[in-house]
Design a protein around this motif. Structure first.
Motif, PDB file in Angstrom:
ATOM      1  N   TYR A   8      64.015 -88.314  58.344  1.00 20.40           N
ATOM      2  CA  TYR A   8      62.788 -87.108  57.523  1.00 20.40           C
ATOM      3  C   TYR A   8      62.141 -87.450  56.142  1.00 20.40           C
ATOM      4  O   TYR A   8      61.347 -87.686  55.066  1.00 20.40           O
ATOM      5  CB  TYR A   8      63.894 -85.910  57.637  1.00 20.40           C
ATOM      6  CG  TYR A   8      64.081 -85.367  56.132  1.00 20.40           C
ATOM      7  CD1 TYR A   8      63.366 -84.884  55.083  1.00 20.40           C
ATOM      8  CD2 TYR A   8      65.318 -86.336  55.751  1.00 20.40           C
ATOM      9  CE1 TYR A   8      64.476 -84.917  53.909  1.00 20.40           C
ATOM     10  CE2 TYR A   8      65.871 -85.505  54.738  1.00 20.40           C
ATOM     11  CZ  TYR A   8      65.643 -84.993  53.435  1.00 20.40           C
ATOM     12  OH  TYR A   8      66.044 -84.721  52.131  1.00 20.40           O
ATOM     13  N   ARG A   9      62.792 -88.704  55.310  1.00 22.93           N
ATOM     14  CA  ARG A   9      63.106 -89.296  53.663  1.00 22.93           C
ATOM     15  C   ARG A   9      62.167 -90.386  54.697  1.00 22.93           C
ATOM     16  O   ARG A   9      60.891 -90.418  53.788  1.00 22.93           O
ATOM     17  CB  ARG A   9      63.880 -90.073  53.609  1.00 22.93           C
ATOM     18  CG  ARG A   9      65.265 -88.803  53.290  1.00 22.93           C
ATOM     19  CD  ARG A   9      64.542 -88.546  51.115  1.00 22.93           C
ATOM     20  NE  ARG A   9      65.435 -87.396  51.228  1.00 22.93           N
ATOM     21  CZ  ARG A   9      65.415 -87.142  49.250  1.00 22.93           C
ATOM     22  NH1 ARG A   9      63.953 -87.164  48.733  1.00 22.93           N
ATOM     23  NH2 ARG A   9      66.176 -86.569  48.628  1.00 22.93           N
ATOM     24  N   VAL A  45      61.233 -80.212  63.946  1.00 21.26           N
ATOM     25  CA  VAL A  45      62.122 -79.660  62.963  1.00 21.26           C
ATOM     26  C   VAL A  45      62.738 -81.310  61.086  1.00 21.26           C
ATOM     27  O   VAL A  45      62.210 -80.431  60.773  1.00 21.26           O
ATOM     28  CB  VAL A  45      63.299 -79.484  63.209  1.00 21.26           C
ATOM     29  CG1 VAL A  45      64.222 -78.805  62.137  1.00 21.26           C
ATOM     30  CG2 VAL A  45      63.110 -78.655  64.133  1.00 21.26           C
ATOM     31  N   ARG A  49      60.366 -80.990  57.757  1.00 21.97           N
ATOM     32  CA  ARG A  49      60.872 -81.433  56.695  1.00 21.97           C
ATOM     33  C   ARG A  49      60.376 -82.647  55.827  1.00 21.97           C
ATOM     34  O   ARG A  49      60.384 -82.651  54.644  1.00 21.97           O
ATOM     35  CB  ARG A  49      62.333 -82.066  57.424  1.00 21.97           C
ATOM     36  CG  ARG A  49      63.197 -80.390  56.940  1.00 21.97           C
ATOM     37  CD  ARG A  49      65.116 -81.071  56.774  1.00 21.97           C
ATOM     38  NE  ARG A  49      65.772 -81.394  57.652  1.00 21.97           N
ATOM     39  CZ  ARG A  49      66.226 -80.877  57.527  1.00 21.97           C
ATOM     40  NH1 ARG A  49      67.210 -80.384  56.515  1.00 21.97           N
ATOM     41  NH2 ARG A  49      67.790 -80.882  58.443  1.00 21.97           N
ATOM     42  N   SER A  52      57.036 -80.919  54.349  1.00 21.68           N
ATOM     43  CA  SER A  52      58.065 -80.088  53.614  1.00 21.68           C
ATOM     44  C   SER A  52      57.850 -80.504  52.365  1.00 21.68           C
ATOM     45  O   SER A  52      57.328 -79.695  51.092  1.00 21.68           O
ATOM     46  CB  SER A  52      59.275 -79.142  53.340  1.00 21.68           C
ATOM     47  OG  SER A  52      59.116 -78.457  54.715  1.00 21.68           O
ATOM     48  N   LEU A  53      58.625 -82.051  51.727  1.00 20.08           N
ATOM     49  CA  LEU A  53      58.240 -82.767  51.016  1.00 20.08           C
ATOM     50  C   LEU A  53      57.243 -83.125  50.326  1.00 20.08           C
ATOM     51  O   LEU A  53      57.450 -82.779  49.191  1.00 20.08           O
ATOM     52  CB  LEU A  53      59.110 -83.868  51.586  1.00 20.08           C
ATOM     53  CG  LEU A  53      61.106 -84.028  50.925  1.00 20.08           C
ATOM     54  CD1 LEU A  53      61.619 -85.443  51.663  1.00 20.08           C
ATOM     55  CD2 LEU A  53      61.135 -83.210  50.255  1.00 20.08           C
ATOM     56  N   HIS A  55      54.542 -81.695  51.062  1.00 21.44           N
ATOM     57  CA  HIS A  55      53.853 -80.208  50.183  1.00 21.44           C
ATOM     58  C   HIS A  55      54.992 -79.718  49.260  1.00 21.44           C
ATOM     59  O   HIS A  55      54.109 -79.679  48.027  1.00 21.44           O
ATOM     60  CB  HIS A  55      54.305 -79.457  50.894  1.00 21.44           C
ATOM     61  CG  HIS A  55      53.865 -77.934  51.342  1.00 21.44           C
ATOM     62  ND1 HIS A  55      52.919 -77.832  50.304  1.00 21.44           N
ATOM     63  CD2 HIS A  55      54.447 -76.345  50.451  1.00 21.44           C
ATOM     64  CE1 HIS A  55      52.227 -76.247  50.573  1.00 21.44           C
ATOM     65  NE2 HIS A  55      53.428 -75.631  49.779  1.00 21.44           N
ATOM     66  N   ASP A  56      55.967 -80.201  48.812  1.00 21.14           N
ATOM     67  CA  ASP A  56      56.600 -79.828  47.815  1.00 21.14           C
ATOM     68  C   ASP A  56      55.837 -80.658  46.428  1.00 21.14           C
ATOM     69  O   ASP A  56      56.051 -80.337  45.212  1.00 21.14           O
ATOM     70  CB  ASP A  56      57.290 -80.384  47.644  1.00 21.14           C
ATOM     71  CG  ASP A  56      58.801 -80.005  46.648  1.00 21.14           C
ATOM     72  OD1 ASP A  56      58.777 -78.064  46.363  1.00 21.14           O
ATOM     73  OD2 ASP A  56      59.355 -80.494  45.343  1.00 21.14           O
ATOM     74  N   ARG A  57      55.598 -81.668  46.540  1.00 25.20           N
ATOM     75  CA  ARG A  57      55.108 -83.284  45.783  1.00 25.20           C
ATOM     76  C   ARG A  57      53.878 -82.779  45.570  1.00 25.20           C
ATOM     77  O   ARG A  57      53.006 -83.655  45.496  1.00 25.20           O
ATOM     78  CB  ARG A  57      55.119 -84.156  46.114  1.00 25.20           C
ATOM     79  CG  ARG A  57      56.725 -84.419  46.281  1.00 25.20           C
ATOM     80  CD  ARG A  57      56.872 -85.936  46.828  1.00 25.20           C
ATOM     81  NE  ARG A  57      58.675 -86.353  46.743  1.00 25.20           N
ATOM     82  CZ  ARG A  57      58.905 -87.448  46.843  1.00 25.20           C
ATOM     83  NH1 ARG A  57      58.363 -88.239  47.579  1.00 25.20           N
ATOM     84  NH2 ARG A  57      60.445 -87.384  46.753  1.00 25.20           N
TER      85      ARG A  57
END
Lengths: 77, 77
Positions: A8-9, A45, A49, A52-53, A55-57
DNA sequence: CACCATTTGTTCGTATGTATG
DNA sequence: GCATACATACGAACAAATGGT
């Protein structure tokens, strides 16, 4: 040690690079969760994730029922 | 308005606040994943996700077998 | 408008791997 | 090697939004 990043990273990192390099300009639509999952050979999933990262950034903005778009201006504003 | 954040967002936000406010100083150990999960009434996966956000923001550092500690200097060096 | 298909977003339970002690 | 604890992943499910018919 390599410190190989988790899938995911790796995905998040990959798209971050595409966006920053201009390969994915503002307003561009990312492949659907299912598409990315299929490309990387992971489950939805895991892709969710990774996104999501992003989006978080504030790199992307997700629109349920439409898709995920690169932030910056168009499509979103 | 309100826009109640998802559980994992709420947890991450909660701990971010505790760290920034000094309630959890650098080197402080956070409750274990199981503990937090029990406190918030969610599964360990959800807590793990919240902690991942904290980790992504370099607010905390997880040490397998030991626990999650607030970043800043001590314990982590 | 109603129904359905697509797509995002998040959660749960469980399993595996790694690291500490 | 076992117990504890973090990190990640998969499969299945539900909720909300969008859009096509």
């Amino acid at each position: 040690m390599s410190t190989a990043p988790a899938p995911y990273r790796h995905i998040a990192n990959d798209f971050t690079d595409k966006i920053k390099s201009g390969e994915l300009p503002p307003g561009a639509k990312l492949p659907s969760t299912r598409e990315i999952a299929d490309i990387y050979g992971v489950s939805m999933v895991t892709v969710s994730r990774a996104v999501s990262l992003l989006h978080d950034r504030d790199l992307v903005i997700g629109h349920p029922g439409r898709g995920v778009f690169v932030a910056g201006e168009p499509e979103d504003g």
